[in-house]
Scaffold this motif. Structure first.
Motif, PDB file in Angstrom:
ATOM      1  N   LEU A  51       0.839  -1.201   0.000  1.00 28.12           N
ATOM      2  CA  LEU A  51       0.000   0.000   0.000  1.00 28.12           C
ATOM      3  C   LEU A  51       0.870   1.247   0.000  1.00 28.12           C
ATOM      4  O   LEU A  51       2.056   1.179   0.306  1.00 28.12           O
ATOM      5  CB  LEU A  51      -0.865   0.051   1.269  1.00 28.12           C
ATOM      6  CG  LEU A  51      -2.026  -0.896   1.403  1.00 28.12           C
ATOM      7  CD1 LEU A  51      -2.685  -0.700   2.756  1.00 28.12           C
ATOM      8  CD2 LEU A  51      -3.034  -0.657   0.307  1.00 28.12           C
ATOM      9  N   ARG A  52       0.268   2.369  -0.315  1.00 29.68           N
ATOM     10  CA  ARG A  52       0.915   3.656  -0.174  1.00 29.68           C
ATOM     11  C   ARG A  52       0.505   4.238   1.168  1.00 29.68           C
ATOM     12  O   ARG A  52      -0.589   3.945   1.634  1.00 29.68           O
ATOM     13  CB  ARG A  52       0.465   4.612  -1.291  1.00 29.68           C
ATOM     14  CG  ARG A  52       1.000   4.210  -2.624  1.00 29.68           C
ATOM     15  CD  ARG A  52       0.628   5.264  -3.663  1.00 29.68           C
ATOM     16  NE  ARG A  52       1.194   4.894  -4.943  1.00 29.68           N
ATOM     17  CZ  ARG A  52       0.480   4.560  -6.005  1.00 29.68           C
ATOM     18  NH1 ARG A  52      -0.833   4.572  -5.958  1.00 29.68           N
ATOM     19  NH2 ARG A  52       1.076   4.244  -7.123  1.00 29.68           N
ATOM     20  N   PRO A  53       1.307   5.049   1.808  1.00 27.41           N
ATOM     21  CA  PRO A  53       2.628   5.542   1.434  1.00 27.41           C
ATOM     22  C   PRO A  53       3.726   4.582   1.865  1.00 27.41           C
ATOM     23  O   PRO A  53       3.497   3.646   2.635  1.00 27.41           O
ATOM     24  CB  PRO A  53       2.737   6.853   2.206  1.00 27.41           C
ATOM     25  CG  PRO A  53       1.950   6.619   3.449  1.00 27.41           C
ATOM     26  CD  PRO A  53       0.800   5.716   3.020  1.00 27.41           C
ATOM     27  N   ALA A  54       4.922   4.845   1.397  1.00 25.31           N
ATOM     28  CA  ALA A  54       6.081   4.002   1.683  1.00 25.31           C
ATOM     29  C   ALA A  54       6.677   4.389   3.030  1.00 25.31           C
ATOM     30  O   ALA A  54       7.589   5.195   3.125  1.00 25.31           O
ATOM     31  CB  ALA A  54       7.113   4.148   0.583  1.00 25.31           C
ATOM     32  N   VAL A  55       6.149   3.805   4.095  1.00 28.27           N
ATOM     33  CA  VAL A  55       6.676   4.070   5.434  1.00 28.27           C
ATOM     34  C   VAL A  55       7.223   2.801   6.080  1.00 28.27           C
ATOM     35  O   VAL A  55       7.603   2.821   7.238  1.00 28.27           O
ATOM     36  CB  VAL A  55       5.612   4.721   6.350  1.00 28.27           C
ATOM     37  CG1 VAL A  55       5.281   6.116   5.868  1.00 28.27           C
ATOM     38  CG2 VAL A  55       4.372   3.858   6.429  1.00 28.27           C
ATOM     39  N   GLY A  56       7.254   1.722   5.317  1.00 27.27           N
ATOM     40  CA  GLY A  56       7.760   0.450   5.833  1.00 27.27           C
ATOM     41  C   GLY A  56       8.720  -0.173   4.839  1.00 27.27           C
ATOM     42  O   GLY A  56       9.418   0.517   4.107  1.00 27.27           O
ATOM     43  N   ILE A  57       8.723  -1.495   4.808  1.00 26.45           N
ATOM     44  CA  ILE A  57       9.621  -2.254   3.942  1.00 26.45           C
ATOM     45  C   ILE A  57       9.098  -2.235   2.513  1.00 26.45           C
ATOM     46  O   ILE A  57       7.913  -2.449   2.272  1.00 26.45           O
ATOM     47  CB  ILE A  57       9.732  -3.706   4.458  1.00 26.45           C
ATOM     48  CG1 ILE A  57      10.289  -3.712   5.880  1.00 26.45           C
ATOM     49  CG2 ILE A  57      10.602  -4.543   3.528  1.00 26.45           C
ATOM     50  CD1 ILE A  57      10.225  -5.072   6.563  1.00 26.45           C
ATOM     51  N   SER A  58       9.984  -2.021   1.564  1.00 27.02           N
ATOM     52  CA  SER A  58       9.605  -2.004   0.148  1.00 27.02           C
ATOM     53  C   SER A  58       9.117  -3.385  -0.290  1.00 27.02           C
ATOM     54  O   SER A  58       9.671  -4.408   0.133  1.00 27.02           O
ATOM     55  CB  SER A  58      10.813  -1.597  -0.690  1.00 27.02           C
ATOM     56  OG  SER A  58      10.520  -1.736  -2.057  1.00 27.02           O
ATOM     57  N   PRO A  59       8.104  -3.446  -1.156  1.00 29.75           N
ATOM     58  CA  PRO A  59       7.606  -4.734  -1.651  1.00 29.75           C
ATOM     59  C   PRO A  59       8.664  -5.574  -2.369  1.00 29.75           C
ATOM     60  O   PRO A  59       8.521  -6.782  -2.468  1.00 29.75           O
ATOM     61  CB  PRO A  59       6.489  -4.345  -2.618  1.00 29.75           C
ATOM     62  CG  PRO A  59       6.057  -2.998  -2.181  1.00 29.75           C
ATOM     63  CD  PRO A  59       7.287  -2.336  -1.639  1.00 29.75           C
ATOM     64  N   GLU A  60       9.744  -4.959  -2.827  1.00 29.47           N
ATOM     65  CA  GLU A  60      10.791  -5.732  -3.490  1.00 29.47           C
ATOM     66  C   GLU A  60      11.462  -6.708  -2.525  1.00 29.47           C
ATOM     67  O   GLU A  60      12.097  -7.662  -2.953  1.00 29.47           O
ATOM     68  CB  GLU A  60      11.834  -4.814  -4.129  1.00 29.47           C
ATOM     69  CG  GLU A  60      12.725  -4.095  -3.140  1.00 29.47           C
ATOM     70  CD  GLU A  60      13.719  -3.173  -3.807  1.00 29.47           C
ATOM     71  OE1 GLU A  60      14.673  -3.663  -4.427  1.00 29.47           O
ATOM     72  OE2 GLU A  60      13.512  -1.945  -3.703  1.00 29.47           O
ATOM     73  N   PHE A  61      11.289  -6.520  -1.216  1.00 23.72           N
ATOM     74  CA  PHE A  61      11.893  -7.394  -0.212  1.00 23.72           C
ATOM     75  C   PHE A  61      10.918  -8.416   0.353  1.00 23.72           C
ATOM     76  O   PHE A  61      11.204  -9.051   1.369  1.00 23.72           O
ATOM     77  CB  PHE A  61      12.485  -6.564   0.930  1.00 23.72           C
ATOM     78  CG  PHE A  61      13.602  -5.669   0.481  1.00 23.72           C
ATOM     79  CD1 PHE A  61      14.814  -6.196   0.080  1.00 23.72           C
ATOM     80  CD2 PHE A  61      13.428  -4.295   0.438  1.00 23.72           C
ATOM     81  CE1 PHE A  61      15.848  -5.374  -0.338  1.00 23.72           C
ATOM     82  CE2 PHE A  61      14.451  -3.462   0.022  1.00 23.72           C
ATOM     83  CZ  PHE A  61      15.662  -4.007  -0.373  1.00 23.72           C
ATOM     84  N   VAL A  62       9.771  -8.610  -0.288  1.00 20.64           N
ATOM     85  CA  VAL A  62       8.774  -9.548   0.223  1.00 20.64           C
ATOM     86  C   VAL A  62       9.358 -10.948   0.361  1.00 20.64           C
ATOM     87  O   VAL A  62       9.058 -11.667   1.320  1.00 20.64           O
ATOM     88  CB  VAL A  62       7.480  -9.544  -0.633  1.00 20.64           C
ATOM     89  CG1 VAL A  62       7.702 -10.155  -1.999  1.00 20.64           C
ATOM     90  CG2 VAL A  62       6.351 -10.254   0.093  1.00 20.64           C
TER      91      VAL A  62
END
Length: 86
Positions: A51-62
């Motif tokens: 989800l937005r906004p990017a305040v956590g871990i980026s989805p690229e690290f799922v």
């Protein structure tokens, strides 16, 4: 002439403008908990969504996040942070 050519070509690479930089966090996504995650629970992909906004871990690290354990409770719809995982 070479200096003129260098000036016209500009810098190599792609850079965000000042106005784009202001919206960077708001326009990027991060991983959020789909449901409450209990301490010690192993994270799987069904527990997460981007989800937005990017305040956590980026989805690229799922792929890195899946299989880790929650150190503390993570509320539903809360951003997933590295500090909350082991």
């Amino acid at each position: 002439e070479l200096r003129t050519i260098g000036t016209v070509l500009g810098e190599r690479g792609k850079f965000a403008t000042e106005s784009e930089s202001k919206n960077l966090t708001a326009s990027r996504r991060s991983l959020y908990a789909r449901r409450p995650i209990l301490p010690g629970e192993t994270i799987d992909a069904d527990m997460l969504y981007a989800l937005r906004p990017a305040v956590g871990i980026s989805p690229e690290f799922v792929g890195t996040v899946v299989g880790k354990h929650a150190l503390t409770a993570i509320d539903a719809n809360a951003p997933v942070q590295w500090e909350l995982l082991a």
